[in-house]
Design a protein around this motif. Structure first.
Motif, PDB file in Angstrom:
ATOM      1  N   ARG A 184      -6.243   0.138  -3.233  1.00 33.69           N
ATOM      2  CA  ARG A 184      -6.224  -0.942  -1.805  1.00 33.69           C
ATOM      3  C   ARG A 184      -5.956  -2.008  -2.861  1.00 33.69           C
ATOM      4  O   ARG A 184      -4.786  -2.121  -3.666  1.00 33.69           O
ATOM      5  N   ILE A 185      -4.895  -2.572  -1.781  1.00 36.49           N
ATOM      6  CA  ILE A 185      -4.598  -3.620  -1.750  1.00 36.49           C
ATOM      7  C   ILE A 185      -5.256  -5.005  -1.499  1.00 36.49           C
ATOM      8  O   ILE A 185      -5.862  -5.982  -1.020  1.00 36.49           O
ATOM      9  N   GLY A 186      -5.532  -6.366  -2.686  1.00 35.07           N
ATOM     10  CA  GLY A 186      -5.669  -7.569  -2.655  1.00 35.07           C
ATOM     11  C   GLY A 186      -5.110  -9.071  -2.880  1.00 35.07           C
ATOM     12  O   GLY A 186      -3.471  -8.308  -3.144  1.00 35.07           O
ATOM     13  N   HIS A 187      -5.557  -9.771  -3.137  1.00 35.22           N
ATOM     14  CA  HIS A 187      -4.452 -10.939  -3.120  1.00 35.22           C
ATOM     15  C   HIS A 187      -5.596 -12.105  -3.874  1.00 35.22           C
ATOM     16  O   HIS A 187      -5.997 -12.865  -3.511  1.00 35.22           O
ATOM     17  N   GLN A 188      -5.979 -11.501  -5.169  1.00 24.83           N
ATOM     18  CA  GLN A 188      -6.241 -12.264  -6.251  1.00 24.83           C
ATOM     19  C   GLN A 188      -6.129 -13.690  -6.831  1.00 24.83           C
ATOM     20  O   GLN A 188      -4.381 -12.809  -6.410  1.00 24.83           O
ATOM     21  N   LYS A 189      -5.976 -14.071  -6.769  1.00 17.54           N
ATOM     22  CA  LYS A 189      -5.930 -15.638  -7.781  1.00 17.54           C
ATOM     23  C   LYS A 189      -5.145 -15.026  -8.987  1.00 17.54           C
ATOM     24  O   LYS A 189      -4.263 -16.025  -9.148  1.00 17.54           O
ATOM     25  N   THR A 190      -6.677 -14.681 -10.395  1.00  9.55           N
ATOM     26  CA  THR A 190      -6.510 -14.678 -11.148  1.00  9.55           C
ATOM     27  C   THR A 190      -5.889 -13.453 -11.609  1.00  9.55           C
ATOM     28  O   THR A 190      -5.226 -13.167 -13.010  1.00  9.55           O
ATOM     29  N   ARG A 191      -5.610 -12.202 -11.020  1.00  4.48           N
ATOM     30  CA  ARG A 191      -5.827 -10.809 -11.682  1.00  4.48           C
ATOM     31  C   ARG A 191      -4.230 -10.195 -11.007  1.00  4.48           C
ATOM     32  O   ARG A 191      -4.559 -10.300  -9.410  1.00  4.48           O
ATOM     33  N   LEU A 222       0.448  -0.857  -0.132  1.00  4.22           N
ATOM     34  CA  LEU A 222       0.125   0.582  -0.047  1.00  4.22           C
ATOM     35  C   LEU A 222       0.588   0.452  -0.067  1.00  4.22           C
ATOM     36  O   LEU A 222       0.757   2.255  -0.269  1.00  4.22           O
ATOM     37  N   THR A 223       1.423   1.408   1.174  1.00 12.52           N
ATOM     38  CA  THR A 223       2.952   2.241   0.792  1.00 12.52           C
ATOM     39  C   THR A 223       3.512   2.618  -0.326  1.00 12.52           C
ATOM     40  O   THR A 223       3.835   3.923  -0.849  1.00 12.52           O
ATOM     41  N   TYR A 224       3.953   1.412  -0.836  1.00 14.06           N
ATOM     42  CA  TYR A 224       4.611   1.780  -2.988  1.00 14.06           C
ATOM     43  C   TYR A 224       3.620   2.193  -3.422  1.00 14.06           C
ATOM     44  O   TYR A 224       3.965   2.517  -4.647  1.00 14.06           O
ATOM     45  N   VAL A 225       2.105   1.688  -3.584  1.00 17.75           N
ATOM     46  CA  VAL A 225       1.268   1.937  -4.596  1.00 17.75           C
ATOM     47  C   VAL A 225       1.301   3.773  -4.435  1.00 17.75           C
ATOM     48  O   VAL A 225       0.924   4.332  -4.777  1.00 17.75           O
ATOM     49  N   THR A 226       0.707   3.723  -3.129  1.00 27.15           N
ATOM     50  CA  THR A 226       0.216   5.244  -2.839  1.00 27.15           C
ATOM     51  C   THR A 226       0.977   5.981  -3.204  1.00 27.15           C
ATOM     52  O   THR A 226       1.159   7.141  -3.142  1.00 27.15           O
ATOM     53  N   THR A 227       2.721   5.468  -3.045  1.00 30.02           N
ATOM     54  CA  THR A 227       3.897   6.423  -3.518  1.00 30.02           C
ATOM     55  C   THR A 227       4.258   7.036  -4.890  1.00 30.02           C
ATOM     56  O   THR A 227       4.573   7.872  -5.475  1.00 30.02           O
TER      57      THR A 227
END
Length: 218
Positions: A136-143, A114-119
């Motif tokens: 947001r940070i997810g943990h998607q299986k295929t995306r 989240l820190t990396y992406v928002t930066t």
């Protein structure tokens, strides 16, 4: 040869996808089983070749963890009370079992992601003239990422295991959807204007994406 068949209510046609867990055949919800069997039979050769072409997933030693395409030592000791990273080594309590370590590792990766992406996001927002409503940070299986119609950008936490330029590609990709909410020629042109090495990043994910798995330790 194993293929997972997944039915989707909104899908209009069948398509194969290579995922971290193997190959999926995603099909319309009401597609008859006999048609599914025919599709699998007709593509049996392609499935076998694709599975054989996938690079073997490296198994990390129990004393190392992955971050941004690099492996770092994992030190377990009695003096530690939590999971941490000092830039060169990961640390955790000696008494932690596999479940405790994995939970802490995933939580740590999510926080850092989240820190990396928002930066990094503002860089692409300025170039594209857009603004994400939410990240947001997810943990998607295929995306690897997604962009909703309401402007929510979601990035897969597993990209923290990939080189940083690959994670940047996915961030740029989803940000470009704030300009073109599709995969038209205009979209790809816009994406390449802010991330020139689109083909290289896509090739890397196609070849190595299935190896980006949160490490399970003993």
């Amino acid at each position: 040869m194993t293929v997972t068949v997944i039915r989707h209510k909104r899908r209009k046609r069948a398509a194969f996808f290579v995922t971290p867990d193997g190959i999926e055949l995603r099909i319309p919800a009401r597609l008859p089983n006999r048609v599914v069997e025919t599709i699998l039979s007709n593509h049996a050769g392609w499935i076998a070749e694709r599975l054989a072409a996938l690079p073997k997933r490296d198994v990390l030693p129990d004393d190392r963890l992955l971050l941004h395409g690099e492996t770092f030592p994992l030190i377990k000791c009695d003096s530690e009370t939590t999971f941490r990273f000092d830039g060169e080594r990961f640390y955790c309590p000696l008494a932690w079992d596999e479940s405790s370590l994995r939970e802490a590792y995933v939580a740590w990766l999510r926080e850092r992601a989240l820190t990396y992406v928002t930066t990094r996001a503002p860089h692409y927002e300025r170039m594209l003239g857009v603004k994400a409503n939410r990240i947001r940070i997810g943990h998607q299986k295929t995306r690897w990422g997604s962009c909703s119609s309401t402007g929510t950008i979601s990035i897969n936490v597993r990209l923290m295991l990939a080189p940083q330029d690959i994670m940047d590609y996915v961030i740029a990709h989803e940000m470009a959807h704030l300009v073109h909410f599709n995969h038209s020629k205009a979209f790809w042109s816009t994406l390449e204007s802010v991330y020139p090495n689109v083909k290289g990043a896509m090739a890397w994910l196609k070849q190595h994406g299935h190896t980006l798995q949160i490490k399970k330790t003993n």
